[in-house]
Design a protein around this motif. Structure first.
Motif, short mmCIF file in Angstrom:
data_model
loop_
_atom_site.label_atom_id
_atom_site.label_comp_id
_atom_site.label_asym_id
_atom_site.label_seq_id
_atom_site.Cartn_x
_atom_site.Cartn_y
_atom_site.Cartn_z
N LEU A 1 5.75 -15.93 1.37
CA LEU A 1 4.41 -15.40 1.63
C LEU A 1 4.42 -14.45 2.82
N LEU A 2 5.20 -14.83 3.86
CA LEU A 2 5.31 -13.97 5.05
C LEU A 2 5.90 -12.61 4.64
N GLY A 3 6.96 -12.67 3.83
CA GLY A 3 7.60 -11.44 3.35
C GLY A 3 6.62 -10.56 2.59
N THR A 4 5.83 -11.19 1.71
CA THR A 4 4.86 -10.44 0.90
C THR A 4 3.81 -9.82 1.81
N PHE A 5 3.34 -10.60 2.78
CA PHE A 5 2.32 -10.14 3.70
C PHE A 5 2.82 -8.92 4.49
N LEU A 6 4.08 -9.02 4.96
CA LEU A 6 4.64 -7.91 5.75
C LEU A 6 4.80 -6.65 4.91
N ARG A 7 5.15 -6.86 3.64
CA ARG A 7 5.33 -5.70 2.77
C ARG A 7 4.00 -4.99 2.53
N LEU A 8 2.89 -5.71 2.70
CA LEU A 8 1.59 -5.09 2.45
C LEU A 8 1.06 -4.32 3.65
N LEU A 9 1.56 -4.68 4.84
CA LEU A 9 1.05 -3.98 6.04
C LEU A 9 1.33 -2.47 6.01
N PRO A 10 2.54 -2.05 5.60
CA PRO A 10 2.75 -0.60 5.50
C PRO A 10 1.78 0.08 4.54
N LEU A 11 1.27 -0.69 3.58
CA LEU A 11 0.29 -0.14 2.64
C LEU A 11 -0.95 0.30 3.40
N VAL A 12 -1.31 -0.48 4.42
CA VAL A 12 -2.49 -0.13 5.23
C VAL A 12 -2.29 1.23 5.89
N THR A 13 -1.09 1.44 6.47
CA THR A 13 -0.84 2.73 7.13
C THR A 13 -0.85 3.88 6.12
N THR A 14 -0.30 3.60 4.92
CA THR A 14 -0.28 4.65 3.89
C THR A 14 -1.70 5.01 3.46
N LEU A 15 -2.55 3.98 3.31
CA LEU A 15 -3.93 4.24 2.91
C LEU A 15 -4.65 5.06 3.97
N LEU A 16 -4.38 4.74 5.23
CA LEU A 16 -5.02 5.49 6.32
C LEU A 16 -4.55 6.95 6.32
N LEU A 17 -3.26 7.13 6.04
CA LEU A 17 -2.74 8.51 5.97
C LEU A 17 -3.45 9.29 4.86
N TRP A 18 -3.59 8.66 3.69
CA TRP A 18 -4.24 9.36 2.59
C TRP A 18 -5.71 9.62 2.88
N LYS A 19 -6.32 8.71 3.62
CA LYS A 19 -7.73 8.92 3.99
C LYS A 19 -7.85 10.18 4.86
N ALA A 20 -6.87 10.31 5.78
CA ALA A 20 -6.86 11.50 6.64
C ALA A 20 -6.60 12.76 5.81
N VAL A 21 -5.72 12.64 4.80
CA VAL A 21 -5.41 13.80 3.95
C VAL A 21 -6.67 14.25 3.20
N TYR A 22 -7.45 13.28 2.72
CA TYR A 22 -8.64 13.59 1.92
C TYR A 22 -9.90 13.78 2.78
N ALA A 23 -9.73 13.88 4.09
CA ALA A 23 -10.90 13.98 4.98
C ALA A 23 -11.80 15.16 4.60
#
Lengths: 273, 287
Positions: free
Chosen positions: B44-66
């Motif tokens: 579960l810890l491994g899965t959780f950690l793998r999802l955190l980079p997803l947050v940064t990627t989503l933020l990057l795309w939000k900035a791209v689509y600003a």
């Protein structure tokens, strides 16, 4: 005088480690070429991603195409420094603990942290330093405004601070191997740390991401590692508050990680006994 | 009369053998499932950690689509939906350690244990990996349910149930393709002593060309065109694009599934062929 002599002998040791690591790498030339190729593939992916991002837009979170390239170059170089000097050592550290081979290293008449941090130098990631620097050079050329010597010196100081923070984080992670023999998930934390460094911190200027930004700026300052040095040149931002906080964070990280490392070594009980 | 009795006896012995063989691989599946679930916290810890980079990627795309509503046919909502769905694709198709495990068994001589027992290496590994996937998916469901619920606004209305059937088919085939692709790579261990760097290189390239990083449609059209011909797209891009309605109409999707099935069979045949050829030169030293 004694300090100077000691410093010189440590530098000599670094040279010996580097020579030994190069000899070891050259014994498996095919593997070495493959590792270099892998780094080039990563670079290719990074550049295609960068190009794709800027296909439809002029700027991202206040970073235009040239300044974003500078950021990527800075990230790539910093990652190269950490991977060349430290990463392999820390990856092997948990194995040393598990097998009991750490005993041999602790018996040597040398600072344990120095020995365990830098004894293996990964030559396959050295090209990253040159390529990353090249990307920064191209970006500065594209930006079209000259960068003063003073700015470059400040950038270099902050870059070293960024490397120190990344190193400290790795040292803390590795130290936990002594208490928790299986630290596979903890190494994934390093991957998380480098993911946080990969994009400018300005992208976190979103209401729901505010807690993330606070934690990774003031508690575990991963967001500063590349962003603050890159902003100095890429965006010509000279904010004394952030510069001071970055330098203070680096000092706290280095001293804090050293304490944790010494504490963990003190509780090491050797797997072989 | 006697020939009928003979063929009946042969049929029954064949079916008994088949049942025994299936029971054997089902037991391997059961043991592997129990083994995998023993480390669920680490998991579960491994899965959780793998999802955190997803947050940064989503933020990057939000900035791209600003300052932009749509790029190459994708809105911000669609990119986020894609990046979430691609995690589901990879949940099925990723096979960490499969190829390196086969190569290690060949190098260390441990492959002997498959040769001296009534076990087929590829069937054994398939059963083992199926168990891992079931365990992984079961333990990931709560986490992914929360994430998909929180991100529900990024998804359009659910498509026709038939599309869900096609999506499930694409995902199941992506599992088989991922398995067969990795198994084929692992067979290189019969010819080369050390392939770990090569595997790392292939995985890195695969991460990008499969569409895990970003929707392939956002790339330059000629690059996207090349990548959509490769089998890797079925491991991440195709299932996600299918359920989002980005893979074309019904005919295009069925055609795509046909191509995916062909790749699955092709790579399974390649893995089997390479294994048979490899065994001819296998020495079985060490172990």
């Amino acid at each position: 005088m004694a300090l100077k002599r000691s410093f010189a002998s440590y530098l000599r040791l670094v040279a010996v480690f580097a020579r030994f690591s190069l000899t070891r790498e050259m014994a498996f030339r095919g593997n070495f070429v493959m590792k270099v190729l892998l780094e080039l593939v990563w670079l290719g992916i990074l550049l295609v991603f960068y190009r794709t991002l800027f296909r439809g837009v002029d700027s991202i979170a206040g970073w235009d195409s040239a300044s974003f390239l500078f950021f990527l170059g800075c990230y790539y170089t910093l990652e190269g420094v950490v991977e060349t000097l430290f990463l392999e050592n820390f990856v092997e550290f948990s194995d040393l603990v598990r097998t009991g081979n750490l005993d041999l290293h602790l018996l040597k008449p040398i600072d344990e942290q120095f020995l365990l941090s830098i004894r293996l130098i990964d030559w396959s990631t050295v090209p990253k330093l040159f390529i990353g620097s090249g990307m920064m050079g191209v970006a500065v050329f594209q930006m079209g405004h000259p960068v003063s010597g003073w700015t470059l010196a400040l950038f270099a100081a902050l870059f070293v601070a960024g490397v120190s923070m990344a190193y400290s984080f790795l040292l803390i992670l590795s130290s936990t191997a002594i208490w928790m023999v299986r630290n596979q998930s903890l190494m994934e934390l390093w991957w998380l740390f480098s993911t946080l460094m990969r994009y400018p911190r300005d992208i976190y200027d979103v209401a729901w991401a505010w807690p993330v930004r606070m934690v990774f700026t003031f508690v575990l300052p991963a967001l500063l590692v590349v962003s603050v040095p890159a902003e100095i040149v890429g965006k010509a931002i000279l904010d004394p508050w952030w510069i001071c906080w970055m330098l203070v964070s680096a000092i706290i990280s280095l001293s804090g990680s050293r304490r944790i490392f010494i504490g963990s070594i003190a509780s090491y009980r050797s797997a072989s006994s | 009369m006697s020939s009928n009795i003979g063929s009946l006896a042969m049929d029954s012995s064949l079916s008994v053998r088949l049942v025994k063989s299936l029971t054997k691989y089902f037991n391997i599946f059961k043991v592997s499932l129990v083994e995998r679930l023993a480390y669920r916290a680490d998991f579960l810890l491994g899965t959780f950690l793998r999802l955190l980079p997803l947050v940064t990627t989503l933020l990057l795309w939000k900035a791209v689509y600003a300052n932009k509503d749509e790029i190459s046919g994708y809105t911000y909502r669609q990119v986020v939906a894609y990046l979430l769905l691609v995690h589901v694709s990879r949940m099925f198709s990723s096979m960490p350690g499969l190829a390196s495990g086969i190569a290690r068994d060949v190098r260390d001589g441990n492959l002997k244990r498959y040769l001296v027992q009534p076990l087929d290496l590829i069937s054994y590994l398939l059963a083992y990996r199926m168990a891992h996937k079931v365990a992984y998916i079961i333990t990931s469901i709560p986490l992914y349910s929360v994430i998909f619920f929180l991100c529900r606004d990024f998804f359009d209305a659910p498509p026709d149930p038939c599309w869900f059937c096609l999506y499930a088919t694409a995902l199941l085939m992506s599992f088989i393709l991922g398995f067969a692709f990795e198994a084929s790579l692992g067979m290189l261990g019969f010819w080369f002593l050390e392939i770990s760097s090569f595997l790392y290189l292939v995985n890195t390239v695969n991460f990008f060309v499969s569409g895990h990083f970003l929707p392939l449609d956002l790339l330059d059209p000629w690059v996207a065109g090349i990548l959509k011909v490769l089998p890797m797209q079925f491991m991440a891009y195709f299932p996600a694009a299918l359920i989002m309605g980005k893979a074309g109409d019904w005919n295009d999707v069925v055609w795509g599934l046909g191509i995916e099935a062909a790749w699955c069979l092709g790579f399974l045949a390649m893995a089997r062929g390479a294994y048979a050829l490899g065994l001819r030169r296998y020495g079985g030293y060490g172990g």
